[in-house]
Design a protein around this motif. Structure first.
Motif, short mmCIF file in Angstrom:
data_model
loop_
_atom_site.label_atom_id
_atom_site.label_comp_id
_atom_site.label_asym_id
_atom_site.label_seq_id
_atom_site.Cartn_x
_atom_site.Cartn_y
_atom_site.Cartn_z
N ASN A 100 -0.35 -2.48 -5.20
CA ASN A 100 -1.19 -2.78 -6.36
C ASN A 100 -1.24 -4.27 -6.71
OD1 ASN A 100 -3.01 -1.51 -8.08
ND2 ASN A 100 -1.58 -1.54 -9.77
N GLY A 101 -1.12 -5.12 -5.72
CA GLY A 101 -1.19 -6.55 -5.95
C GLY A 101 -2.55 -7.13 -5.62
N SER A 102 -2.76 -8.36 -6.02
CA SER A 102 -4.04 -9.02 -5.78
C SER A 102 -4.19 -9.51 -4.34
CB SER A 102 -4.21 -10.20 -6.74
OG SER A 102 -3.13 -11.11 -6.59
N ASN A 103 -3.05 -9.63 -3.62
CA ASN A 103 -3.07 -9.98 -2.20
C ASN A 103 -1.79 -9.47 -1.56
OD1 ASN A 103 -0.98 -12.12 -2.24
ND2 ASN A 103 -2.48 -13.22 -3.51
N SER A 104 -1.60 -9.73 -0.29
CA SER A 104 -0.47 -9.14 0.44
C SER A 104 0.89 -9.72 0.06
CB SER A 104 -0.68 -9.30 1.95
OG SER A 104 -0.71 -10.67 2.30
N SER A 105 0.93 -10.80 -0.71
CA SER A 105 2.21 -11.41 -1.08
C SER A 105 2.63 -11.11 -2.51
CB SER A 105 2.15 -12.93 -0.86
OG SER A 105 1.22 -13.53 -1.74
N VAL A 106 1.87 -10.27 -3.21
CA VAL A 106 2.14 -9.98 -4.62
C VAL A 106 2.01 -8.48 -4.86
CG1 VAL A 106 1.36 -10.41 -7.00
CG2 VAL A 106 1.14 -12.21 -5.29
N GLY A 107 2.91 -7.93 -5.70
CA GLY A 107 2.74 -6.52 -6.07
C GLY A 107 4.02 -5.88 -6.55
N ARG A 108 3.91 -4.59 -6.84
CA ARG A 108 5.06 -3.79 -7.26
C ARG A 108 5.88 -3.46 -6.01
NH1 ARG A 108 2.28 0.06 -9.21
NH2 ARG A 108 2.17 1.21 -7.26
N ILE A 109 7.19 -3.60 -6.10
CA ILE A 109 8.07 -3.31 -4.96
C ILE A 109 8.21 -1.81 -4.79
CG2 ILE A 109 10.40 -3.48 -4.05
CD1 ILE A 109 10.67 -6.14 -5.48
N GLU A 110 8.02 -1.35 -3.56
CA GLU A 110 8.25 0.04 -3.22
C GLU A 110 9.10 0.12 -1.96
OE1 GLU A 110 4.49 2.08 -3.08
OE2 GLU A 110 4.30 2.00 -5.28
N VAL A 111 9.98 1.11 -1.92
CA VAL A 111 10.84 1.33 -0.76
C VAL A 111 10.66 2.76 -0.27
CG1 VAL A 111 12.54 -0.39 -1.50
CG2 VAL A 111 12.85 1.97 -2.17
N PHE A 112 10.83 2.94 1.02
CA PHE A 112 10.70 4.27 1.63
C PHE A 112 12.09 4.81 1.90
CE2 PHE A 112 9.93 7.31 5.04
CZ PHE A 112 8.84 8.01 4.52
N ALA A 113 12.40 5.95 1.30
CA ALA A 113 13.71 6.58 1.51
C ALA A 113 13.56 8.09 1.39
CB ALA A 113 14.70 6.07 0.47
N ARG A 114 14.37 8.80 2.14
CA ARG A 114 14.41 10.26 2.07
C ARG A 114 13.01 10.88 2.18
NH1 ARG A 114 18.75 10.87 -2.85
NH2 ARG A 114 20.47 9.84 -1.78
N GLY A 115 12.17 10.26 2.99
CA GLY A 115 10.85 10.82 3.27
C GLY A 115 9.76 10.50 2.28
N SER A 116 10.03 9.63 1.29
CA SER A 116 8.95 9.31 0.34
C SER A 116 9.09 7.88 -0.19
CB SER A 116 8.94 10.30 -0.83
OG SER A 116 10.12 10.19 -1.59
N TRP A 117 7.96 7.35 -0.63
CA TRP A 117 7.94 6.03 -1.24
C TRP A 117 8.36 6.15 -2.70
CZ3 TRP A 117 7.55 1.62 1.33
CH2 TRP A 117 7.00 1.65 2.61
N GLY A 118 9.13 5.18 -3.14
CA GLY A 118 9.56 5.11 -4.53
C GLY A 118 9.63 3.67 -4.99
N THR A 119 10.03 3.48 -6.22
CA THR A 119 10.01 2.14 -6.82
C THR A 119 11.42 1.61 -7.05
OG1 THR A 119 9.91 3.04 -9.06
CG2 THR A 119 7.80 2.61 -7.94
N VAL A 120 11.46 0.41 -7.60
CA VAL A 120 12.72 -0.27 -7.93
C VAL A 120 12.68 -0.62 -9.41
CG1 VAL A 120 14.11 -2.33 -7.48
CG2 VAL A 120 12.90 -1.21 -5.59
N CYS A 121 13.77 -0.35 -10.10
CA CYS A 121 13.88 -0.62 -11.53
C CYS A 121 14.16 -2.10 -11.78
CB CYS A 121 14.99 0.23 -12.12
SG CYS A 121 15.20 0.03 -13.90
N ASP A 122 13.67 -2.62 -12.90
CA ASP A 122 13.86 -4.04 -13.21
C ASP A 122 15.22 -4.36 -13.84
OD1 ASP A 122 13.55 -3.18 -15.85
OD2 ASP A 122 11.63 -4.18 -16.15
N ASP A 123 16.07 -3.36 -14.12
CA ASP A 123 17.39 -3.63 -14.69
C ASP A 123 18.20 -4.54 -13.77
OD1 ASP A 123 16.65 -1.92 -16.70
OD2 ASP A 123 18.09 -0.34 -16.19
N ASP A 124 18.65 -5.66 -14.28
CA ASP A 124 19.46 -6.65 -13.53
C ASP A 124 18.73 -7.28 -12.35
OD1 ASP A 124 21.71 -6.38 -15.18
OD2 ASP A 124 22.49 -4.71 -13.99
#
Length: 142
Positions: free
Chosen positions: A22-46
């Motif tokens: 969901n970024g404006s180009n390939s170098s910007v956006g919400r971080i997502e990681v693939f684990a246990r068969g699905s894409w998920g996100t990363v929390c901003d805590d710390d």
């Protein structure tokens, strides 16, 4: 209160794939990681620029320029929130080397999804010849 941290090396989550969404180009956006068969996100805590540098290098960029917290401006993700309280030093090659609260463990909602802006300069993984004026031969940079 001390939080118990886990390390990816001892966790069932081994992150080989990361992406920016969901970024404006390939170098910007919400971080997502693939684990246990699905894409998920990363929390901003710390989450800070040291963590962002590791993610951006995993994506082939030289580092991070900025961290975006509270799902702004890239919106909330969906699915699991895989990582909370990530604590990279900044020189790791992968988030697999960074301590965190444990795979899928935490108190985050998607309102806390983190995003990054990576340096637009990609890291070259192949040698590139350079010629030094004081030598007759080529040297290679990695």
């Amino acid at each position: 209160m001390t939080k118990k941290l886990y390390n990816f090396q001892h966790s069932p989550l081994s992150v080989a794939r990361v992406r920016l969404a969901n970024g404006s180009n390939s170098s910007v956006g919400r971080i997502e990681v693939f684990a246990r068969g699905s894409w998920g996100t990363v929390c901003d805590d710390d989450f800070d620029i040291s963590d962002a540098n590791v993610f951006c290098r995993m994506l082939g960029f030289s580092g991070a320029q900025r961290v975006f917290c509270s799902a702004k401006p890239h919106g909330q993700g969906s699915g699991p929130i895989w990582i909370n309280n990530l604590r990279c030093v900044g020189n790791e090659k992968s988030i697999d080397e960074c301590p965190h609260n444990g795979t899928g463990r935490g108190n985050c909602t998607h309102r806390e999804d983190v995003g990054v802006s990576c340096s637009p300069f990609n890291i070259s993984l192949s040698p590139q010849p350079i010629t030094e004026p004081s030598t007759a031969g080529n040297k290679f940079l990695w």
